[in-house]
Design a protein around this motif. Structure first.
Motif, PDB file in Angstrom:
ATOM      1  N   THR A 137       8.565 -18.987  -0.836  1.00 24.35           N
ATOM      2  CA  THR A 137       8.045 -20.259  -1.328  1.00 24.35           C
ATOM      3  C   THR A 137       8.581 -21.356  -0.423  1.00 24.35           C
ATOM      4  O   THR A 137       9.687 -21.250   0.111  1.00 24.35           O
ATOM      5  CB  THR A 137       8.450 -20.506  -2.801  1.00 24.35           C
ATOM      6  N   PHE A 138       7.787 -22.408  -0.215  1.00 21.37           N
ATOM      7  CA  PHE A 138       8.206 -23.484   0.677  1.00 21.37           C
ATOM      8  C   PHE A 138       8.959 -24.531  -0.134  1.00 21.37           C
ATOM      9  O   PHE A 138       8.366 -25.383  -0.788  1.00 21.37           O
ATOM     10  CB  PHE A 138       6.994 -24.109   1.368  1.00 21.37           C
ATOM     11  N   ASP A 139      10.292 -24.449  -0.094  1.00 22.12           N
ATOM     12  CA  ASP A 139      11.124 -25.391  -0.849  1.00 22.12           C
ATOM     13  C   ASP A 139      12.213 -26.013   0.022  1.00 22.12           C
ATOM     14  O   ASP A 139      13.227 -26.488  -0.475  1.00 22.12           O
ATOM     15  CB  ASP A 139      11.749 -24.706  -2.063  1.00 22.12           C
ATOM     16  N   THR A 140      11.980 -26.022   1.336  1.00 20.10           N
ATOM     17  CA  THR A 140      12.976 -26.503   2.294  1.00 20.10           C
ATOM     18  C   THR A 140      13.482 -27.898   1.960  1.00 20.10           C
ATOM     19  O   THR A 140      14.675 -28.192   2.124  1.00 20.10           O
ATOM     20  CB  THR A 140      12.382 -26.501   3.717  1.00 20.10           C
ATOM     21  N   GLU A 178       7.165 -10.105   7.574  1.00 21.13           N
ATOM     22  CA  GLU A 178       7.987 -11.116   8.243  1.00 21.13           C
ATOM     23  C   GLU A 178       7.145 -11.969   9.188  1.00 21.13           C
ATOM     24  O   GLU A 178       7.326 -13.190   9.274  1.00 21.13           O
ATOM     25  CB  GLU A 178       9.128 -10.438   9.005  1.00 21.13           C
ATOM     26  N   GLY A 179       6.209 -11.333   9.910  1.00 21.18           N
ATOM     27  CA  GLY A 179       5.320 -12.094  10.789  1.00 21.18           C
ATOM     28  C   GLY A 179       4.477 -13.080  10.002  1.00 21.18           C
ATOM     29  O   GLY A 179       4.258 -14.214  10.433  1.00 21.18           O
ATOM     30  N   ASN A 180       4.021 -12.651   8.828  1.00 25.53           N
ATOM     31  CA  ASN A 180       3.266 -13.544   7.954  1.00 25.53           C
ATOM     32  C   ASN A 180       4.118 -14.717   7.480  1.00 25.53           C
ATOM     33  O   ASN A 180       3.662 -15.857   7.459  1.00 25.53           O
ATOM     34  CB  ASN A 180       2.747 -12.745   6.753  1.00 25.53           C
ATOM     35  N   LEU A 181       5.381 -14.452   7.142  1.00 23.80           N
ATOM     36  CA  LEU A 181       6.261 -15.517   6.655  1.00 23.80           C
ATOM     37  C   LEU A 181       6.626 -16.503   7.765  1.00 23.80           C
ATOM     38  O   LEU A 181       6.739 -17.704   7.517  1.00 23.80           O
ATOM     39  CB  LEU A 181       7.534 -14.924   6.053  1.00 23.80           C
ATOM     40  N   ILE A 182       6.815 -16.003   8.986  1.00 24.68           N
ATOM     41  CA  ILE A 182       7.068 -16.885  10.128  1.00 24.68           C
ATOM     42  C   ILE A 182       5.897 -17.852  10.293  1.00 24.68           C
ATOM     43  O   ILE A 182       6.067 -19.064  10.482  1.00 24.68           O
ATOM     44  CB  ILE A 182       7.286 -16.067  11.413  1.00 24.68           C
ATOM     45  N   THR A 183       4.688 -17.313  10.188  1.00 26.06           N
ATOM     46  CA  THR A 183       3.477 -18.131  10.304  1.00 26.06           C
ATOM     47  C   THR A 183       3.413 -19.168   9.197  1.00 26.06           C
ATOM     48  O   THR A 183       3.169 -20.361   9.446  1.00 26.06           O
ATOM     49  CB  THR A 183       2.236 -17.219  10.257  1.00 26.06           C
ATOM     50  N   ARG A 184       3.633 -18.745   7.958  1.00 22.37           N
ATOM     51  CA  ARG A 184       3.562 -19.667   6.824  1.00 22.37           C
ATOM     52  C   ARG A 184       4.623 -20.766   6.929  1.00 22.37           C
ATOM     53  O   ARG A 184       4.339 -21.946   6.643  1.00 22.37           O
ATOM     54  CB  ARG A 184       3.731 -18.880   5.520  1.00 22.37           C
ATOM     55  N   GLY A 465     -10.783 -22.351   7.033  1.00 29.09           N
ATOM     56  CA  GLY A 465     -10.910 -22.135   5.598  1.00 29.09           C
ATOM     57  C   GLY A 465      -9.851 -21.244   4.993  1.00 29.09           C
ATOM     58  O   GLY A 465      -9.612 -21.285   3.782  1.00 29.09           O
ATOM     59  N   THR A 466      -9.202 -20.430   5.799  1.00 30.25           N
ATOM     60  CA  THR A 466      -8.264 -19.419   5.279  1.00 30.25           C
ATOM     61  C   THR A 466      -6.800 -19.748   5.531  1.00 30.25           C
ATOM     62  O   THR A 466      -5.916 -19.057   5.024  1.00 30.25           O
ATOM     63  CB  THR A 466      -8.565 -18.042   5.905  1.00 30.25           C
ATOM     64  N   CYS A 467      -6.527 -20.785   6.321  1.00 33.61           N
ATOM     65  CA  CYS A 467      -5.154 -21.061   6.775  1.00 33.61           C
ATOM     66  C   CYS A 467      -4.233 -21.534   5.662  1.00 33.61           C
ATOM     67  O   CYS A 467      -3.052 -21.174   5.628  1.00 33.61           O
ATOM     68  CB  CYS A 467      -5.196 -22.097   7.898  1.00 33.61           C
ATOM     69  N   ALA A 468      -4.738 -22.359   4.750  1.00 35.81           N
ATOM     70  CA  ALA A 468      -3.884 -22.952   3.722  1.00 35.81           C
ATOM     71  C   ALA A 468      -4.730 -23.381   2.539  1.00 35.81           C
ATOM     72  O   ALA A 468      -5.935 -23.585   2.657  1.00 35.81           O
ATOM     73  CB  ALA A 468      -3.109 -24.146   4.284  1.00 35.81           C
ATOM     74  N   GLY A 469      -4.076 -23.540   1.395  1.00 41.01           N
ATOM     75  CA  GLY A 469      -4.790 -23.985   0.204  1.00 41.01           C
ATOM     76  C   GLY A 469      -3.830 -24.404  -0.885  1.00 41.01           C
ATOM     77  O   GLY A 469      -2.639 -24.062  -0.854  1.00 41.01           O
ATOM     78  N   GLU A 470      -4.330 -25.133  -1.857  1.00 42.79           N
ATOM     79  CA  GLU A 470      -3.489 -25.588  -2.967  1.00 42.79           C
ATOM     80  C   GLU A 470      -3.120 -24.440  -3.892  1.00 42.79           C
ATOM     81  O   GLU A 470      -2.055 -24.426  -4.492  1.00 42.79           O
ATOM     82  CB  GLU A 470      -4.222 -26.680  -3.757  1.00 42.79           C
ATOM     83  N   LYS A 471      -4.012 -23.453  -4.003  1.00 48.22           N
ATOM     84  CA  LYS A 471      -3.755 -22.308  -4.879  1.00 48.22           C
ATOM     85  C   LYS A 471      -3.509 -21.062  -4.039  1.00 48.22           C
ATOM     86  O   LYS A 471      -4.152 -20.858  -3.010  1.00 48.22           O
ATOM     87  CB  LYS A 471      -4.941 -22.074  -5.812  1.00 48.22           C
ATOM     88  N   PRO A 472      -2.589 -20.193  -4.463  1.00 53.30           N
ATOM     89  CA  PRO A 472      -2.354 -18.950  -3.722  1.00 53.30           C
ATOM     90  C   PRO A 472      -3.606 -18.080  -3.719  1.00 53.30           C
ATOM     91  O   PRO A 472      -4.219 -17.880  -4.780  1.00 53.30           O
ATOM     92  CB  PRO A 472      -1.223 -18.276  -4.507  1.00 53.30           C
ATOM     93  N   SER A 478       2.046 -17.764  -1.927  1.00 52.83           N
ATOM     94  CA  SER A 478       2.387 -18.963  -2.690  1.00 52.83           C
ATOM     95  C   SER A 478       1.425 -20.054  -2.251  1.00 52.83           C
ATOM     96  O   SER A 478       0.647 -19.875  -1.313  1.00 52.83           O
ATOM     97  CB  SER A 478       3.838 -19.375  -2.417  1.00 52.83           C
ATOM     98  N   SER A 479       1.451 -21.209  -2.909  1.00 51.75           N
ATOM     99  CA  SER A 479       0.576 -22.303  -2.488  1.00 51.75           C
ATOM    100  C   SER A 479       0.987 -22.790  -1.105  1.00 51.75           C
ATOM    101  O   SER A 479       2.116 -22.589  -0.666  1.00 51.75           O
ATOM    102  CB  SER A 479       0.651 -23.451  -3.494  1.00 51.75           C
ATOM    103  N   GLY A 480       0.058 -23.438  -0.421  1.00 56.34           N
ATOM    104  CA  GLY A 480       0.318 -23.887   0.947  1.00 56.34           C
ATOM    105  C   GLY A 480      -0.221 -22.891   1.951  1.00 56.34           C
ATOM    106  O   GLY A 480      -1.295 -22.306   1.762  1.00 56.34           O
ATOM    107  N   ALA A 481       0.497 -22.690   3.031  1.00 58.24           N
ATOM    108  CA  ALA A 481       0.044 -21.815   4.112  1.00 58.24           C
ATOM    109  C   ALA A 481      -0.066 -20.368   3.654  1.00 58.24           C
ATOM    110  O   ALA A 481       0.745 -19.882   2.861  1.00 58.24           O
ATOM    111  CB  ALA A 481       0.991 -21.920   5.296  1.00 58.24           C
ATOM    112  N   THR A 482      -1.061 -19.666   4.189  1.00 55.36           N
ATOM    113  CA  THR A 482      -1.289 -18.257   3.851  1.00 55.36           C
ATOM    114  C   THR A 482      -0.776 -17.292   4.910  1.00 55.36           C
ATOM    115  O   THR A 482      -0.616 -16.101   4.645  1.00 55.36           O
ATOM    116  CB  THR A 482      -2.785 -17.988   3.670  1.00 55.36           C
TER     117      THR A 482
END
Length: 496
Positions: A137-140, A178-184, A465-472, A478-482
């Motif tokens: 989750t993005f809570d930085t 991990e690659g997905n999380l680095i991207t997000r 269209g697929t990069c980010a969104g308000e809803k997971p 999680s919400s934000g980047a996919t």
């Protein structure tokens, strides 16, 4: 997080939470465990029809005792004959989020009926992906961060399974996650933090951590390379551009086979003098989603030590307004020597991409190219957030992409590239126009890049269209980047 694989009969520990993957089949409901409290709980829940095993179903039982396991979670997998890797990812993502809600530190996943319905190696890989991705989750920048408590997950398999094969599958799944999380994480960062220079530092840090080479070119070096289209976009910002080149040369036996990845790296896009409305501009920190995807993919490629040669390039910059910024009506050059009439300064991503494509073909000698970008709003109109729009000059290459997309459940859709569309980007006073008019915007944007691929097999992926969104979009996001594109690119490269 430590994800382990152990056979049932060799498991000597006890986790706080015991999860059981169950199907709708009635025969799967009659499994027995040594713990009578577990057996009684399962029997009660099933007899009272509180859990049926349907896909997406999750049922948590508090066993009302201090000793572990103190919680039992039944995870529905649906009909065995309909099971897919994506069903497993979604089910496990939902399970992990429930464990985080319960503040559990250890989890054991029991899959007693899985082997008769599905390939255990594919399942183990999907579990590794889901467990890794669902924890993020993005809570930085929040003062009340909720730490991830889950630190040990054990996958329990039957005695007939080869643990070493399943461990290798889990390892690949974790690397994909991990690659997905680095991207997000990169996409979620605000633009005042993630400038082109910071994106370059992020790539360098990822290269150090995962084992791929990174070279960063500064403004003067970019100019000396003749990257005029890229510099036209970049010169309006006080934050200087950075050309990021990443290399993983894993196949010394085939030095001429080099896979090229190009990611759009606009760390912020105002639209330039064709300024975006405020509502559209608010989320433009995500305009480097393509760059983040190739960095994430490179991390997985390097971690898995793929026997492939891969070079990735990002032309990072900002599209801002100043006395130095380019204007509508300008005629600019490009590294390839083609001239471009700028009809819209908000069609900037393609200008940076064409110079990056020329660089990767001529200077890095790649044999095929994939570019990935949050390029057009038109793709959102056409496909929504369900699929990535694709333009290509090679149907066989696209078929490989489609197969990879099925593995990672990131849908793709090929758009036509008829000559009529190419006519729309032919210039009146220069070789090309940077927009093709109000119609078929995703196609003409892709074909504009296609004018610079020099007959190399090429794929253009529009992830606006697929990069980010308000809803997971799924249970493991999680919400934000996919993280759209990172797992897809890795799988495409691996399967070539």
């Amino acid at each position: 997080m430590d994800i382990r694989v152990t056979k049932f009969n060799e498991y000597k520990e006890t986790a706080e939470v015991k999860a059981i993957l169950m199907f709708e089949s009635k025969e799967d409901f009659h499994m027995k465990f040594e713990d009578e409290a577990i057996n009684n709980a399962i029997s009660y829940v099933i007899e009272n029809k509180e859990f049926t095993g349907k896909k997406g179903e999750l049922y948590t039982v508090n066993l009302l005792r201090k000793e572990a396991p103190s919680k039992l979670i039944l995870v529905g997998a649906g009909k065995g004959e309909e099971l897919t890797a994506e069903t497993i990812r979604k089910s496990l993502g939902k399970l992990v989020k429930e464990c985080l809600r319960l503040k559990a530190t250890t989890l054991e996943i029991n899959v007693p009926a899985l082997r008769k319905h599905f390939d255990m190696e594919i399942a183990a890989k999907a579990i590794g992906e889901a467990v890794t991705m669902a924890t993020y989750t993005f809570d930085t920048y929040k003062s009340d961060k909720k730490p991830v408590t889950l630190n040990v997950v054990t996958l329990l398999c039957c005695s007939q399974c080869d643990v070493s094969i399943l461990e290798a599958a889990v390892k690949e799944g974790v690397a994909l996650g991990e690659g997905n999380l680095i991207t997000r994480a990169l996409v979620n960062e605000p633009a005042n933090i993630l400038t082109p220079a910071e994106l370059a530092k992020g790539a360098e840090k990822t290269g150090e951590d995962y084992g791929f080479e990174v070279k960063v070119y500064n403004k003067e070096e970019i100019i000396s390379l003749g990257m005029e289209a890229y510099m036209a976009v970049a010169k309006g910002s006080a934050n200087e551009p950075k050309l990021i080149v990443m290399r993983h040369m894993g196949d010394s036996e085939n030095p001429e086979e080099i896979f090229g990845l190009v990611g759009k790296g606009l760390t912020f896009d105002t639209g330039g003098y064709c300024i975006k409305p405020g509502q559209s501009m608010a989320n433009m920190k995500t305009d480097m989603g393509g760059a983040a995807a190739v960095i994430g993919a490179m991390s997985t490629i390097a971690k898995m030590k793929l026997k492939k040669n891969v070079v990735a390039v990002v032309a990072a910059c900002e599209n801002m307004i100043s006395g130095e910024a380019y204007r509508p009506g300008d005629i600019i050059g490009s590294m390839a020597g083609k001239t471009i009439e700028v009809l819209n300064t908000d069609a900037e991503g393609r200008l940076t991409l064409v110079d990056a494509v020329t660089y990767i073909i001529r200077n890095e000698k790649v044999s095929r190219v994939v570019d990935i970008a949050t390029l057009t709003g038109a793709v959102v109109t056409a496909l929504g957030s369900a699929a990535i729009g694709v333009v290509t000059n090679d149907d066989n290459f696209y078929n490989s992409l489609e197969e990879a997309s099925k593995e990672v459940a990131e849908k793709v859709w090929k758009l036509p590239s008829f000559d009529e569309y190419k006519e729309q980007i032919k210039g009146e006073v220069a070789d090309l126009k940077n927009i093709g008019g109000p119609r078929a915007g995703t196609i003409t944007a892709g074909l504009f890049i296609g004018e610079f691929v020099e007959s190399k097999p090429w794929l253009h992926l529009d992830i606006a269209g697929t990069c980010a969104g308000e809803k997971p979009p799924t249970e493991y996001h999680s919400s934000g980047a996919t993280g759209s594109g990172a797992r897809l690119l890795y799988t495409l490269v691996k399967n070539q």
